[in-house]
Design an enzyme around this catalytic site. Structure first.
Site, PDB file in Angstrom:
ATOM      1  N   HIS A 147      55.054  16.306  51.850  1.00 17.53           N
ATOM      2  CA  HIS A 147      55.473  16.954  50.609  1.00 17.53           C
ATOM      3  C   HIS A 147      54.812  18.328  50.512  1.00 17.53           C
ATOM      4  O   HIS A 147      53.631  18.446  50.179  1.00 17.53           O
ATOM      5  CB  HIS A 147      55.071  16.074  49.424  1.00 17.53           C
ATOM      6  CG  HIS A 147      55.616  16.531  48.102  1.00 17.53           C
ATOM      7  ND1 HIS A 147      56.279  17.725  47.932  1.00 17.53           N
ATOM      8  CD2 HIS A 147      55.580  15.947  46.865  1.00 17.53           C
ATOM      9  CE1 HIS A 147      56.632  17.852  46.664  1.00 17.53           C
ATOM     10  NE2 HIS A 147      56.217  16.790  46.000  1.00 17.53           N
ATOM     11  N   PHE A 149      55.876  18.472  38.620  1.00 18.48           N
ATOM     12  CA  PHE A 149      54.900  18.426  37.536  1.00 18.48           C
ATOM     13  C   PHE A 149      55.334  19.399  36.434  1.00 18.48           C
ATOM     14  O   PHE A 149      55.809  20.502  36.715  1.00 18.48           O
ATOM     15  CB  PHE A 149      53.513  18.813  38.045  1.00 18.48           C
ATOM     16  CG  PHE A 149      52.811  17.724  38.807  1.00 18.48           C
ATOM     17  CD1 PHE A 149      53.402  16.493  39.023  1.00 18.48           C
ATOM     18  CD2 PHE A 149      51.546  17.938  39.332  1.00 18.48           C
ATOM     19  CE1 PHE A 149      52.755  15.492  39.723  1.00 18.48           C
ATOM     20  CE2 PHE A 149      50.880  16.943  40.035  1.00 18.48           C
ATOM     21  CZ  PHE A 149      51.473  15.726  40.233  1.00 18.48           C
ATOM     22  N   CYS A 194      57.102  21.495  41.929  1.00 17.17           N
ATOM     23  CA  CYS A 194      57.752  20.950  43.123  1.00 17.17           C
ATOM     24  C   CYS A 194      59.266  21.121  43.132  1.00 17.17           C
ATOM     25  O   CYS A 194      59.914  20.722  44.106  1.00 17.17           O
ATOM     26  CB  CYS A 194      57.383  19.485  43.287  1.00 17.17           C
ATOM     27  SG  CYS A 194      55.613  19.243  43.552  1.00 17.17           S
ATOM     28  N   GLU A 230      63.644   8.018  40.084  1.00 15.70           N
ATOM     29  CA  GLU A 230      64.891   8.600  40.574  1.00 15.70           C
ATOM     30  C   GLU A 230      65.908   7.540  40.977  1.00 15.70           C
ATOM     31  O   GLU A 230      67.113   7.790  40.914  1.00 15.70           O
ATOM     32  CB  GLU A 230      64.657   9.623  41.684  1.00 15.70           C
ATOM     33  CG  GLU A 230      64.132   9.132  42.991  1.00 15.70           C
ATOM     34  CD  GLU A 230      64.092  10.274  44.011  1.00 15.70           C
ATOM     35  OE1 GLU A 230      64.974  11.148  44.001  1.00 15.70           O
ATOM     36  OE2 GLU A 230      63.148  10.291  44.829  1.00 15.70           O
ATOM     37  N   HIS A 233      64.218  13.045  46.176  1.00 19.03           N
ATOM     38  CA  HIS A 233      62.880  13.635  46.111  1.00 19.03           C
ATOM     39  C   HIS A 233      61.930  12.740  46.894  1.00 19.03           C
ATOM     40  O   HIS A 233      61.122  13.238  47.674  1.00 19.03           O
ATOM     41  CB  HIS A 233      62.443  13.776  44.654  1.00 19.03           C
ATOM     42  CG  HIS A 233      61.126  14.461  44.490  1.00 19.03           C
ATOM     43  ND1 HIS A 233      60.944  15.788  44.798  1.00 19.03           N
ATOM     44  CD2 HIS A 233      59.914  13.994  44.062  1.00 19.03           C
ATOM     45  CE1 HIS A 233      59.675  16.119  44.560  1.00 19.03           C
ATOM     46  NE2 HIS A 233      59.042  15.045  44.123  1.00 19.03           N
ATOM     47  N   LYS A 237      60.604  13.499  53.296  1.00 17.55           N
ATOM     48  CA  LYS A 237      59.149  13.576  53.116  1.00 17.55           C
ATOM     49  C   LYS A 237      58.440  12.501  53.927  1.00 17.55           C
ATOM     50  O   LYS A 237      57.244  12.618  54.205  1.00 17.55           O
ATOM     51  CB  LYS A 237      58.786  13.449  51.633  1.00 17.55           C
ATOM     52  CG  LYS A 237      59.209  14.638  50.769  1.00 17.55           C
ATOM     53  CD  LYS A 237      58.772  14.447  49.335  1.00 17.55           C
ATOM     54  CE  LYS A 237      59.192  15.616  48.440  1.00 17.55           C
ATOM     55  NZ  LYS A 237      60.647  15.648  48.187  1.00 17.55           N
TER      56      LYS A 237
END
Length: 424
Positions: free
Chosen positions: A348, A407, A171, A322, A311, A343
């Protein structure tokens, strides 16, 4: 390696849920509209999560030939049409540029997942046969199997004969692809880069994979409000598709031709937590380190950051991770900087989202507006920063920090700034 040449964005092309092109994309964000809906590409009823951010996309309307449509996976089609938009937007005359000085970098997390799944269904007779029948093999299977085909297709379209590469870091791919292009221009390996990312992951196998680890939201009754970053009632992210491509060039080059400049890419760094494929350490140390190095590259003090594009996936683990990273990297300043997650509106799109968010950041600088976090009605007490709920905020935006988490433990940060002295 000498990283000295300022690098700027002079062209943008975007395809996102609810938005065909850059203007519609920016309108959707500033209006705080969500474009997530119940999945229509296949029957989602057997799945835990049945919502997604789908793009209403017609390759014929986009001008692709029937042969291109057959050859290219949907994600590759996204990359090509966005690259064409970005080139038109930039006004670069490639006839006057040495093709060996033009490069392409494309990011993607799952590349041709759509076509690979479709072809497997053909070869296995919809999964009935354990041994697949090679007589039904598509002549374009290699194009679907090799992710490097994506940047190659873009390179063929623009005639790029310089550095051409694929970045697949989960990502963070969309950030890392642009970061790699930035480095190539700074070090003098290329003069112009077409860079960005594309993903089209809304397929049964991808949906099932995220179902298995319970990463996506089961909030199927109201798809428009399913993506809720930083909200106390969030319960997973909304899968989406999307793409954004950019023309990057040196600031000197943009000045010489009087180009419109959206923003300067002034800092970039990536780190890995070497910890867990999907897990995140709660202290956010690796993301904080990426932020620190990116700000150092940009020669920007943390107090100068005007906006943070988070994110903000909408999972409790990510949002808290975060939030901790921002506090660790920025100290008390973190409480004074507006933060938001787009998002919440476009979902996403895995490897593509980092580039889609770069587009949002460049437009925030361009227009002096911070996009909101939609669906943020009940903030999580552990996420106690200024997450700009529901409504866009007008303010002077000169410096933006955008981050990504992927990931594998990938953590990336990028700094964009208003480019002083360039045509606008």
């Amino acid at each position: 390696m000498s990283l000295s040449r300022p690098v700027v964005i002079t062209g943008i092309g975007v395809r996102a849920p609810g938005a065909h092109g850059t203007k519609e994309f920016w309108d959707l964000l500033t209006e705080g509209r969500t474009a997530t809906r119940r999945i229509t590409f296949f029957d989602p009823s057997p799945y835990r999560s049945q919502v997604a951010g789908e793009i209403d996309f017609s390759p014929v309307w986009e001008g692709l030939s029937q042969r291109e449509i057959r050859r290219m996976d949907r994600a590759t089609q996204f990359a090509v049409v966005c690259a064409q938009d970005a080139v038109r937007d930039s006004g670069v005359d490639f006839a006057g540029v040495d093709p060996a000085r033009v490069g392409v970098t494309v990011g993607s997390a799952v590349a041709a997942a759509t076509s690979l799944e479709q072809e497997y269904l053909v070869l296995s007779d919809t999964g009935r046969n354990w041994l697949v029948d090679g007589d039904w093999l598509s002549p374009h299977m290699f194009d679907y199997l090799a992710p490097s085909v994506m940047p190659a297709e873009v390179a063929w379209k623009v005639g790029a004969e310089g550095p051409v590469s694929m970045v697949s870091n989960g990502c963070t791919s969309g950030l890392d692809a642009v970061g790699h292009a930035w480095q190539l221009i700074q070090e003098g390996a290329a003069d112009v880069m077409i860079a960005g990312a594309a993903d089209a992951p809304i397929t049964p196998i991808v949906v099932a994979c995220f179902d298995a680890i319970k990463a996506t939201t089961p909030r199927n009754d109201d798809p428009a409000t399913a993506s809720r970053p930083f909200d106390r009632l969030r319960n997973g992210f909304v899968l989406a598709e999307g793409a954004a491509m950019f023309v990057l060039e040196s600031l000197d080059s943009a000045r010489r031709r009087g180009a419109h400049v959206y923003a300067e890419v002034s800092g970039y760094a990536t780190r890995c937590n070497a910890y867990h494929m999907t897990g995140l350490k709660p202290d956010g140390r690796e993301m904080a380190e990426a932020i620190r190095v990116a700000l150092d590259h940009a020669r920007v003090d943390r107090s100068a950051v005007d906006y943070i594009n988070a994110h903000g996936s909408g999972t409790k683990q990510n949002d808290r991770h975060e939030t901790a990273a921002f506090k660790r990297a920025l100290g008390e300043t973190a409480y004074r900087i507006p933060v938001s997650s787009i998002k919440s509106m476009v979902g996403h799109s895995l490897g593509a989202i980092g580039s889609v968010e770069i587009a949002a950041c460049a437009l925030a600088i361009e227009h002096g507006v911070v996009p909101p976090t939609a669906n943020l009605h009940e903030p999580d007490p552990e996420c106690d920063l200024d997450y700009v709920p529901l409504t866009a905020r007008e303010q002077n935006v000169r410096t933006v920090l955008t981050v990504g988490s992927g990931f594998g433990g990938f953590q990336t940060a990028m700094v964009l700034r208003r480019a002083d002295g360039a045509a606008s």
